[in-house]
Design an enzyme around this catalytic site. Structure first.
Site, PDB file in Angstrom:
ATOM      1  CD  GLU A  71       4.050  -6.880  18.719  1.00 28.04           C
ATOM      2  OE1 GLU A  71       3.343  -6.080  18.065  1.00 28.04           O
ATOM      3  OE2 GLU A  71       5.291  -6.790  18.781  1.00 28.04           O
ATOM      4  NE  ARG A 119       2.066  -5.705  15.583  1.00 22.07           N
ATOM      5  CZ  ARG A 119       2.986  -6.008  14.684  1.00 22.07           C
ATOM      6  NH1 ARG A 119       2.648  -6.261  13.442  1.00 22.07           N
ATOM      7  NH2 ARG A 119       4.270  -6.093  15.017  1.00 22.07           N
ATOM      8  CG  ASP A 128      10.310   0.361  22.083  1.00 18.12           C
ATOM      9  OD1 ASP A 128       9.713  -0.303  22.951  1.00 18.12           O
ATOM     10  OD2 ASP A 128      10.341   0.012  20.882  1.00 18.12           O
ATOM     11  CD  GLU A 145      10.174   2.167  14.735  1.00 19.31           C
ATOM     12  OE1 GLU A 145       9.339   1.371  15.200  1.00 19.31           O
ATOM     13  OE2 GLU A 145      10.844   1.920  13.696  1.00 19.31           O
ATOM     14  CB  THR A 158       3.381   2.265  20.530  1.00 18.49           C
ATOM     15  OG1 THR A 158       4.781   2.239  20.241  1.00 18.49           O
ATOM     16  CG2 THR A 158       2.819   0.847  20.614  1.00 18.49           C
TER      17      THR A 158
END
Length: 648
Positions: free
Chosen positions: A180, A184, A313, A466, A561
Site C-alpha cells: 500500500e 499510493r 489481482d 475498478e 494499480t
C-alpha cells in the site's frame, strides 16, 4: 441528482429537431394555404388563425405532459442511461460531465482540507480526521495530488505541495504495509514529479521513502516482507498466514521501483524488482495462475487458493504493464501475461443464468478443485487490462492494422468488453442505489431468475474505481459512447447516494454500508469514511473518461494499480531484464502469439538477442534428443537454428 447535464441537452436537441422536421404527416402550412379546398368565405383567415392558436396550445400542453411524466419517472430511476437513449438524440456535452466530476472532486477535497487537513483518514460525517500512526503518512494528500494536477486545480495543488515539502517526513518509528505504501505514496510522489514538470520536492521525498522501504527486500529470496518499519528499515513478516506475503503485493511494486531506477540511475531498485519476478516465475505455476500467498523465505507459493480478486489481482496486472512500461522491449512479461490470460479463460470464466453475463470465478483449492462463482468488484479491473493488452494502447482500429494483430488478441478484446459489461450490470441491476456491492455470487442455476446474488456481509460500497477504470480504457480504445453513458450513470448514483451535506451546505462523499436498501427516511446507509482512492482513482478515471483532449494517451503512459500515471521509457544496458525464462515445451504453444490469417507469423517487438545461457540450453537439448544426435552435421545445424529462433 443533478439534472443540468441531461436537461440542457434535451432542450437543445428537441428544439433543433422540431425546427427541421414536420410535426406530423400532414403537409406544411404553406401548402395548405394554396390548397384548392381552402375555404373561400371572408372569415376563413380569422377562423384559421384561431384554429392554429388552439392547435398550438394543445400541442404545447401535450409536450409538457410528456416531459413531466418522463422527468418524474425516468430521472427517479437509477438508470440515467435511459435519459440519454430516449431524450438525447444528439451528442451529450461530455465537457459538462467532466466539469461535474471536477466539481465533485473540489467539493469533497475542500471539506477534507477544512476538517482533516494532513490526516491519513477522513470521517466526513463526524467531520474529523485521524492518522494511522504517530505521524501522518500523507495518505490522502500524496495519493490525490496528481488528480488535482490533472484537473488543473492550481491553488489546491500548491497547498498540497507546501504540506508535502514542509510537513511530510517518513523517518519515524512505525510499521507500514509495503504494498500500500509503495503504490499510493511512492507511486503518488513519482507521478507528481513527472506531472509537475520535474519538481524535485516530489522526487526527494520519493527517494527518502524508498530508502526507508529498502530493508523489506532483505529476505532469503528477495520476495518482500508484508511490512517494514520506516525508521529502522527492517522488514517484518506477516503475523498471519504463516508469515506469507500476498502474491499480488509482492508482484505489484515493479512499476514504481523501475521508474524510480530510471529517474535516479540507481540500478539497485531495478534489480530488486526483477528478482521478485524471477523467483515467482521459477515456480512454474500451472496455466499461469498463481495462489494468492508466497513464502518470502522459500519463494514458494503457499496454499492453493487462486483468484483475481484481493491478494491476486495486481499480480496479473503488472505482468502486462511491465511490458508496456518499457516500451514493449521486454517480451518476457508479455509471454507471462498471455499465459495467464489463457489460464483465466480456460479455468476461471463462466456465464451466468439467465442473461449469460461473463464472469470470473475462483478456485478455492487450486486447479482441479471445485469452482466458486464468487467475484469481487476488484476483478473489474481485468476488462480494461484485457483491452489494453490486446491493442498495446493503440485504438482498436489502429491495432487491427498492425502485423501482430491476430485472432488471439481479438478474442482478448471481446472478453474484456463482455467482462466490463458484467461489471456495469453489477451497478445497474442493484436496487435502489444503482451502486455495486463489494462482492457478488453469480448464478449458474437454471431454476433461479437473477444473474447474481449479494450476501449480507458483502453489501457495502467503498466507492471503488475498478469498473470506471475499465470504462475509461474501453472508451479510449473504441470511442464507443456507451462506455461514457454507463460511467455517467455510475457517477450520478455516486452523487445521489454517497454525497454528504452538512448544516453549512458543505459537501463530502462517504462509503456505504449497504447498497441494497435505504433507511426508513429514504436516506442512504453511510459508512463514515472516505477512502483515498475515491480521489486518487475513481474521480480521476471518471474525469479522464469524459475528457476529449486525450490527456495522458495510452500510447505514452501506463497507470500503476493506484491510477498514478508513469511515462513509458526505453531500457538500456543497465536497466533491462537480467534473467530469462526456461521455457517449458508443454506450455510454449500457449504463450507465443498465433499466426495471423494468411500465414504470416507476428513477431514480439524488440526481442532480446540470444545469450550464452540459451546456447547452452540448446546444446543440452541436442544431447538429450537421441533422434537429433543421429542426424548429419547439416541437419544438426538446421535444428539448432530452429531451436534458437523459437527461444528468441
Amino acid at each position: 441528482m443533478s439534472l443540468n447535464f441531461g436537461i440542457s441537452n434535451i432542450s437543445k436537441g428537441n428544439h433543433d429537431s422540431y425546427k427541421d422536421k414536420p410535426v406530423s404527416k400532414s403537409l406544411p402550412l404553406y401548402y395548405k394555404d394554396k390548397s384548392p379546398f381552402h375555404p373561400r368565405n371572408p372569415h376563413s383567415k380569422r377562423k384559421q388563425k384561431v384554429f392554429m392558436l388552439l392547435k398550438g396550445f394543445i400541442y404545447s400542453l401535450g409536450l409538457y405532459i410528456v416531459y413531466y411524466l418522463a422527468r418524474n419517472h425516468l430521472f427517479s430511476s437509477s438508470d440515467s442511461s435511459h435519459v440519454f437513449q430516449i431524450f438525447n438524440s444528439g451528442t451529450p456535452s461530455w465537457k459538462t460531465a467532466q466539469s461535474e466530476v471536477r466539481q465533485a472532486m473540489l467539493e469533497s477535497w475542500h471539506s477534507y482540507e477544512k476538517y482533516a487537513w494532513g490526516y491519513d483518514v477522513y470521517h466526513p460525517i463526524k467531520e474529523q480526521g485521524e492518522n494511522m500512526g504517530p505521524q501522518p503518512l500523507g495518505w490522502m494528500i500524496v495519493d490525490s495530488i496528481d488528480t488535482l494536477m490533472i484537473m488543473d486545480c492550481k491553488e489546491e495543488v500548491e497547498r498540497a505541495r507546501k504540506w508535502i515539502k514542509d510537513d511530510l517526513d517518513y523517518k519515524f518509528d512505525y510499521a507500514v504495509n509495503t504494498f500500500e505504501t509503495t503504490i499510493r505514496m511512492l507511486g503518488g510522489l513519482l507521478s507528481a514529479f513527472h506531472l509537475s514538470g520535474n519538481d524535485d520536492v516530489y522526487l526527494d521525498k520519493a527517494v527518502g521513502l524508498a530508502n526507508s522501504l529498502h530493508g523489506v527486500y532483505d529476505s532469503a529470496t528477495g520476495i518482500p516482507y508484508s511490512s517494514v518499519n520506516l525508521k529502522s528499515g527492517v522488514g517484518i513478516k506477516n503475523h498471519m498466514d504463516g508469515g506469507a506475503s500476498s502474491t499480488a503485493e509482492a508482484a505489484t511494486v515493479q512499476l514504481e521501483l523501475k521508474y524510480l531506477a530510471k529517474l535516479t540511475g540507481e540500478v539497485n531498485w531495478w534489480e530488486k524488482a526483477e528478482k521478485v519476478m524471477q523467483v515467482l516465475e521459477a515456480n512454474k505455476p500451472q496455466d499461469g495462475l498463481v495462489p494468492i500467498y508466497v513464502n518470502p523465505d522459500t519463494g514458494k507459493y503457499q496454499g492453493n487458493l487462486i483468484r483475481l480478486g484481493s491478494r491476486g489481482d495486481s499480480y496479473y496486472e503488472y505482468l502486462l504493464k511491465q511490458y508496456l512500461q518499457t516500451s514493449e522491449e521486454e517480451p518476457l512479461y508479455y509471454d507471462l501475461y498471455r499465459e495467464s490470460v489463457e489460464g483465466v479463460k480456460n479455468r476461471l470464466v463462466r456465464k451466468s443464468f439467465p442473461n449469460e453475463l461473463t464472469f470470473i470465478g475462483e478456485l478455492d483449492k487450486g486447479i482441479g478443485g471445485p469452482f466458486s462463482p464468487k467475484m469481487d468488484h476488484l476483478v473489474c479491473f481485468y476488462g480494461g487490462l484485457l483491452a489494453v493488452g490486446a491493442t498495446n494502447g493503440l485504438s482498436l482500429d489502429e491495432a487491427k492494422q498492425q502485423k501482430w494483430w491476430n485472432e488471439e488478441r481479438a478474442s482478448d478484446f471481446k472478453f474484456g468488453e463482455e467482462l466490463t459489461y458484467t461489471c456495469y450490470k453489477m451497478y445497474h441491476d442493484v436496487a435502489p442505489t444503482g451502486l455495486s456491492p463489494e462482492i457478488v455470487v453469480f448464478n449458474e442455476d437454471t431454476t433461479k431468475e437473477h444473474d447474481f446474488k449479494i450476501k449480507p456481509l458483502d453489501r457495502h460500497n467503498l466507492q471503488r474505481p475498478e469498473t470506471v477504470e475499465s470504462l475509461f480504457y474501453l472508451y479510449r480504445l473504441t470511442g464507443d459512447a456507451k462506455y461514457r453513458r454507463w460511467g455517467y450513470e455510475i457517477f450520478q448514483n455516486f452523487v445521489k447516494y454517497t454525497k454528504v451535506v452538512n448544516k453549512h451546505g458543505e459537501v463530502s462523499f462517504a462509503s456505504l454500508s449497504d447498497v441494497t436498501s435505504l433507511n426508513s427516511d429514504g436516506s442512504p446507509k453511510y459508512k463514515d469514511n472516505t477512502e483515498s482512492f475515491w480521489f486518487a482513482e475513481t474521480l480521476k478515471y471518471l474525469y479522464l473518461l469524459f475528457d476529449d483532449e486525450n490527456k495522458l494517451p495510452l500510447t505514452e503512459y501506463v497507470f500503476n494499480t493506484e491510477a498514478h500515471p508513469f511515462p513509458k521509457f526505453h531500457t538500456n544496458d543497465h536497466l533491462k531484464t537480467g534473467w530469462r525464462r526456461k521455457i517449458d515445451e508443454s506450455v510454449k504453444p500457449k504463450i507465443r502469439e498465433k499466426p495471423v490469417k494468411g500465414g504470416a507469423k507476428p513477431q514480439i517487438p524488440q526481442a532480446q538477442p540470444v545469450d550464452d545461457s540459451i546456447e547452452k540450453e540448446v546444446e543440452s537439448a541436442l544431447k538429450e534428443n537421441p533422434k537429433l544426435a543421429k542426424d548429419d552435421k547439416e541437419g544438426k545445424k538446421k535444428k539448432l537454428n530452429e531451436l534458437v529462433k523459437e527461444m528468441e
